[in-house]
Design a protein around this motif. Structure first.
Motif, PDB file in Angstrom:
ATOM      1  N   PHE A 197       7.544  15.036   9.094  1.00  0.00           N
ATOM      2  CA  PHE A 197       6.323  14.985   8.048  1.00  0.00           C
ATOM      3  C   PHE A 197       5.906  13.719   7.994  1.00  0.00           C
ATOM      4  CE2 PHE A 197       4.535  14.248   3.944  1.00  0.00           C
ATOM      5  CZ  PHE A 197       3.695  15.025   3.957  1.00  0.00           C
ATOM      6  N   ALA A 198       6.655  12.802   7.775  1.00  0.00           N
ATOM      7  CA  ALA A 198       6.305  11.163   7.690  1.00  0.00           C
ATOM      8  C   ALA A 198       5.771  10.776   8.918  1.00  0.00           C
ATOM      9  CB  ALA A 198       7.385  10.442   6.996  1.00  0.00           C
TER      10      ALA A 198
ATOM     11  N   GLY B 133      10.457   1.875  13.896  1.00  0.00           N
ATOM     12  CA  GLY B 133      10.371   3.047  13.194  1.00  0.00           C
ATOM     13  C   GLY B 133      10.446   4.323  14.299  1.00  0.00           C
ATOM     14  N   TRP B 134       9.394   4.145  15.032  1.00  0.00           N
ATOM     15  CA  TRP B 134       9.189   5.279  15.745  1.00  0.00           C
ATOM     16  C   TRP B 134      10.657   5.655  16.496  1.00  0.00           C
ATOM     17  CZ3 TRP B 134       6.889   9.443  17.728  1.00  0.00           C
ATOM     18  CH2 TRP B 134       7.218  10.012  18.913  1.00  0.00           C
ATOM     19  N   LEU B 135      11.424   4.777  17.162  1.00  0.00           N
ATOM     20  CA  LEU B 135      12.663   5.189  17.782  1.00  0.00           C
ATOM     21  C   LEU B 135      13.533   5.631  16.756  1.00  0.00           C
ATOM     22  CD1 LEU B 135      12.819   1.795  20.412  1.00  0.00           C
ATOM     23  CD2 LEU B 135      12.316   4.531  20.570  1.00  0.00           C
ATOM     24  N   ILE B 136      13.672   4.989  15.454  1.00  0.00           N
ATOM     25  CA  ILE B 136      14.555   5.528  14.672  1.00  0.00           C
ATOM     26  C   ILE B 136      14.207   6.887  14.035  1.00  0.00           C
ATOM     27  CG2 ILE B 136      15.411   5.211  12.244  1.00  0.00           C
ATOM     28  CD1 ILE B 136      16.859   3.405  14.299  1.00  0.00           C
ATOM     29  N   GLY B 137      12.841   6.939  13.973  1.00  0.00           N
ATOM     30  CA  GLY B 137      12.699   8.488  13.364  1.00  0.00           C
ATOM     31  C   GLY B 137      12.612   9.347  14.585  1.00  0.00           C
ATOM     32  N   TRP B 138      12.422   9.165  15.658  1.00  0.00           N
ATOM     33  CA  TRP B 138      12.658  10.040  16.901  1.00  0.00           C
ATOM     34  C   TRP B 138      14.212  10.391  17.007  1.00  0.00           C
ATOM     35  CZ3 TRP B 138       9.838  13.155  19.877  1.00  0.00           C
ATOM     36  CH2 TRP B 138      10.085  13.407  21.166  1.00  0.00           C
ATOM     37  N   ASP B 139      14.887   9.556  16.683  1.00  0.00           N
ATOM     38  CA  ASP B 139      16.493   9.651  16.847  1.00  0.00           C
ATOM     39  C   ASP B 139      16.965  10.379  15.858  1.00  0.00           C
ATOM     40  OD1 ASP B 139      19.069   8.903  16.933  1.00  0.00           O
ATOM     41  OD2 ASP B 139      18.743   7.276  15.687  1.00  0.00           O
TER      42      ASP B 139
ATOM     43  N   SER C 142       0.679  -1.253  -0.215  1.00  0.00           N
ATOM     44  CA  SER C 142       0.023   0.066   0.019  1.00  0.00           C
ATOM     45  C   SER C 142       0.937   1.196  -0.209  1.00  0.00           C
ATOM     46  CB  SER C 142      -0.943   0.000   1.131  1.00  0.00           C
ATOM     47  OG  SER C 142      -0.279   0.057   2.516  1.00  0.00           O
ATOM     48  N   ILE C 143       2.079   1.077   0.674  1.00  0.00           N
ATOM     49  CA  ILE C 143       2.907   2.454   0.653  1.00  0.00           C
ATOM     50  C   ILE C 143       3.391   2.648  -0.902  1.00  0.00           C
ATOM     51  CG2 ILE C 143       5.055   3.225   1.300  1.00  0.00           C
ATOM     52  CD1 ILE C 143       4.925   1.546   3.870  1.00  0.00           C
ATOM     53  N   ALA C 144       3.912   1.548  -1.644  1.00  0.00           N
ATOM     54  CA  ALA C 144       4.124   1.797  -3.096  1.00  0.00           C
ATOM     55  C   ALA C 144       2.898   2.223  -3.766  1.00  0.00           C
ATOM     56  CB  ALA C 144       4.910   0.514  -3.434  1.00  0.00           C
ATOM     57  N   GLU C 145       2.079   1.844  -3.716  1.00  0.00           N
ATOM     58  CA  GLU C 145       0.641   1.829  -4.333  1.00  0.00           C
ATOM     59  C   GLU C 145       0.431   3.457  -4.376  1.00  0.00           C
ATOM     60  OE1 GLU C 145      -2.063  -0.927  -3.581  1.00  0.00           O
ATOM     61  OE2 GLU C 145      -0.875  -2.412  -4.233  1.00  0.00           O
ATOM     62  N   ASP C 146       0.414   3.977  -3.030  1.00  0.00           N
ATOM     63  CA  ASP C 146       0.059   5.307  -2.723  1.00  0.00           C
ATOM     64  C   ASP C 146       0.876   6.245  -3.226  1.00  0.00           C
ATOM     65  OD1 ASP C 146      -1.280   7.499  -1.773  1.00  0.00           O
ATOM     66  OD2 ASP C 146      -0.533   7.406   0.478  1.00  0.00           O
ATOM     67  N   ASP C 147       1.065   6.494  -4.680  1.00  0.00           N
ATOM     68  CA  ASP C 147       2.110   7.115  -5.363  1.00  0.00           C
ATOM     69  C   ASP C 147       1.705   8.692  -5.782  1.00  0.00           C
ATOM     70  OD1 ASP C 147       4.999   7.602  -5.548  1.00  0.00           O
ATOM     71  OD2 ASP C 147       4.678   6.715  -7.904  1.00  0.00           O
ATOM     72  N   GLY C 148       0.566   9.108  -5.502  1.00  0.00           N
ATOM     73  CA  GLY C 148       0.018  10.292  -6.134  1.00  0.00           C
ATOM     74  C   GLY C 148       0.320  11.605  -5.341  1.00  0.00           C
ATOM     75  N   GLU C 149      -0.017  12.714  -5.800  1.00  0.00           N
ATOM     76  CA  GLU C 149       0.088  13.794  -5.122  1.00  0.00           C
ATOM     77  C   GLU C 149      -1.389  14.330  -4.805  1.00  0.00           C
ATOM     78  OE1 GLU C 149       2.039  16.865  -7.410  1.00  0.00           O
ATOM     79  OE2 GLU C 149       3.691  15.508  -7.931  1.00  0.00           O
TER      80      GLU C 149
ATOM     81  N   GLY D 193      10.600   9.480   4.590  1.00  0.00           N
ATOM     82  CA  GLY D 193      11.013   9.323   5.815  1.00  0.00           C
ATOM     83  C   GLY D 193      12.305   8.363   5.988  1.00  0.00           C
ATOM     84  N   SER D 194      12.774   8.041   4.604  1.00  0.00           N
ATOM     85  CA  SER D 194      13.893   7.224   4.813  1.00  0.00           C
ATOM     86  C   SER D 194      13.768   6.004   5.785  1.00  0.00           C
ATOM     87  CB  SER D 194      15.049   8.186   4.820  1.00  0.00           C
ATOM     88  OG  SER D 194      16.201   7.248   4.803  1.00  0.00           O
ATOM     89  N   ALA D 195      14.991   6.227   6.686  1.00  0.00           N
ATOM     90  CA  ALA D 195      15.175   5.018   7.671  1.00  0.00           C
ATOM     91  C   ALA D 195      13.919   4.675   8.628  1.00  0.00           C
ATOM     92  CB  ALA D 195      16.327   5.136   8.502  1.00  0.00           C
ATOM     93  N   TYR D 196      13.281   5.682   8.894  1.00  0.00           N
ATOM     94  CA  TYR D 196      11.976   5.612   9.699  1.00  0.00           C
ATOM     95  C   TYR D 196      10.987   4.805   8.957  1.00  0.00           C
ATOM     96  CZ  TYR D 196       7.227   7.175  10.555  1.00  0.00           C
ATOM     97  OH  TYR D 196       5.778   6.829  10.942  1.00  0.00           O
ATOM     98  N   THR D 197      10.897   5.162   7.741  1.00  0.00           N
ATOM     99  CA  THR D 197       9.721   4.540   6.828  1.00  0.00           C
ATOM    100  C   THR D 197      10.083   2.933   6.828  1.00  0.00           C
ATOM    101  OG1 THR D 197       8.714   6.583   5.722  1.00  0.00           O
ATOM    102  CG2 THR D 197       8.151   4.403   4.785  1.00  0.00           C
ATOM    103  N   TYR D 198      11.314   2.831   6.409  1.00  0.00           N
ATOM    104  CA  TYR D 198      12.011   1.544   5.958  1.00  0.00           C
ATOM    105  C   TYR D 198      11.844   0.635   7.360  1.00  0.00           C
ATOM    106  CZ  TYR D 198      14.191   4.274   2.269  1.00  0.00           C
ATOM    107  OH  TYR D 198      14.440   5.036   1.352  1.00  0.00           O
ATOM    108  N   GLY D 199      12.247   1.003   8.507  1.00  0.00           N
ATOM    109  CA  GLY D 199      12.109   0.389   9.632  1.00  0.00           C
ATOM    110  C   GLY D 199      10.618   0.040  10.106  1.00  0.00           C
TER     111      GLY D 199
END
Length: 483
Positions: free
Chosen positions: A345-346, A114-120, A20-27, A99-105
């Motif tokens: 933002f992510a 994901g939360w801990l990496i994003g917060w970090d 669903s992440i990959a499919e949600d690709d519009g603006e 989001g990079s590492a946050y989204t991947y984690g």
């Protein structure tokens, strides 16, 4: 039986569905705008990698740790960084989202990871922006001193720094560093298309300065300065790699802009690899010239290239390099502040932080509120903290993010081999494991005080997650709806 559209995992281990992440690709009317091409992404990556590493860190490592073998230090660090870069590139080709590492984690290892990496990363990227601003401020003050311009003592450094005390009844702040942070926040708020033009122009300038160093300096190389090549032994070159490693990442912050790339799944993996390759070539050439121009014992730890050119009778070139360094290092500030705003933002869009932060400007399509928040916080850090204290807030989080991304790419390759991948990490699983081992090894070099600050920030993050993020998470709402 699994509920269609929901990822496996429950509670804090629930995962965002990658499909669903990959499919949600519009603006959408409230989303980010895809405006970045391949070379603009590459410029942002190069802007984040080449900075203080080439203008000052190379000299410091050559002088006190590795000698001419500083180029070996950069090569070792570059190989280790490439192991993580391959993992980032594979994810960027699958998940074209901010989001990079946050989204991947979040997608692979679960919400709490994901939360801990994003917060970090919010702290790490903001602190890096502050450190860079303080460093540029130092160059600026030296340049004013050369022009015989003296600024009031209250505005030339943080409390407790050298340069005199503030007058009685007044405060002492690094005003120029604060203004730099706010300036970059302003630029980012003008929209990604305009901001990318600003960043790209500065990157071209910076690369031009490095090429000037290489081309002019090549005519003043004395081969005898390369002997002995390992004055501190091979161990010195390896130790130097641990220091310069922090000069060979930046693509991780660039990857947070995946959602603003015109064709992220194709362009982002290429931009990650191109930016690292371009930066490593320039680093190695610059190190060869620096250590060949003057003996390593005479290399300045603060202004290596400017001093080297002055020593061979080219002070004008040295002054040009100093000015270029000031403008060029701005690109590092831009890249990491961009990274912090897109991670926040992510997280806000996923419900882990208040939705208020993820609302974008209706015309410019940027998260203006979070951008100003990061700009103000980094300005406070830059204005009130000495550079050593601000620097202690960085590094550990980036290394742990590398560990998470390298581990996640291994897990996902075996869990979901069917997913389409625009880029595949070579040498699986050896290459990601190299990234994990090297990152964990570098963590052992960090001071106990760094671990203490990092642990305190993590505790605060867990409290915020328990009090707000867990209940407001979009994944939690989906679970409730499914039940």
């Amino acid at each position: 039986m699994a509920v269609p559209g929901l990822s496996p995992g429950k509670g804090v281990l629930r995962r965002k569905p990658i499909d669903s992440i990959a499919e949600d690709d519009g603006e959408s009317s409230t989303g980010l705008q895809r405006t970045l091409g391949l070379w603009q992404l590459t410029a942002i990556g190069v802007g984040g990698i080449i900075g203080a590493g080439v203008f000052s860190l190379a000299g410091a490592v050559a002088h006190g740790k590795a000698g001419p073998a500083v180029l070996i230090s950069f090569l070792i660090a570059g190989i280790a960084s490439a192991a993580a870069a391959f993992s980032y590139a594979e994810f960027a080709g699958m998940i074209p989202k901010a989001g990079s590492a946050y989204t991947y984690g979040y997608a692979v290892l679960g919400e709490i990871v994901g939360w801990l990496i994003g917060w970090d990363l919010l702290l790490e990227y903001t602190a890096i922006a502050s450190v860079v601003a303080i460093g540029i401020s130092g160059y600026f003050n030296e340049l004013l001193g050369f022009l015989h311009i003296d600024l009031p003592l209250w505005m030339v450094g943080a409390p407790g720094t050298e340069g005199g005390d503030a007058p009685p009844g007044s405060y002492k702040v690094n005003l120029f560093a604060m203004l730099l942070c706010l300036l970059i926040a302003f630029v980012l708020n003008q929209g990604m298309k305009s901001a990318a033009k600003f960043e790209t122009a500065l990157v071209y300038l910076k690369v031009g300065v490095v090429l000037l160093v290489v081309i002019v300096g090549a005519f003043h190389i004395n081969a005898g300065n390369y002997t002995p090549f390992f004055p501190f032994g091979i161990g010195g070159a390896v130790t130097g790699a641990a220091t310069v490693f922090f000069a060979v990442f930046g693509y991780d912050a660039m990857s947070t802009a995946a959602e603003e790339s015109k064709d992220s799944q194709k362009h982002m993996p290429k931009a990650i690899m191109y930016s690292l390759i371009i930066s490593m070539v320039l680093y190695v050439l610059a190190c060869l010239v620096l250590t060949g121009m003057i003996p390593y014992q005479q290399i300045s730890e603060e202004s290596a290239f400017a001093t080297a050119f002055a020593d061979v009778g080219l002070p004008v070139v040295g002054a040009i390099i100093a000015i270029g360094a000031i403008l060029g290092i701005l690109t590092v500030l831009f890249t990491f502040m961009l990274g912090a705003t897109r991670v926040g933002f992510a997280m806000s869009r996923d419900g882990l932080l208040p939705k208020w932060f993820s609302r974008t400007h209706p015309v410019r399509k940027v998260p203006s509120r979070f951008t100003w928040l990061i700009g103000i916080v980094s300005a406070v850090f830059a204005g009130l903290l000495p550079i050593e204290e601000a620097a202690e807030l960085t590094n550990i989080g980036i290394l742990l993010a590398f560990v998470v991304v390298c581990a996640a790419v291994i897990v996902l390759r075996y869990r979901r081999p069917d997913l389409p991948r625009g880029f595949r990490t070579p040498g699986m699983p050896i290459v990601p494991i190299i990234g994990i081992v090297f990152s964990l090894w570098l963590v052992t070099f960090l001071a106990p005080e760094t671990w203490l600050r990092f642990g305190l920030w993590f505790v605060i993050g867990l409290i915020v997650y328990a009090a707000y993020g867990y209940r407001h998470s979009l994944m939690n709402r989906r679970s409730d709806d499914a039940s």
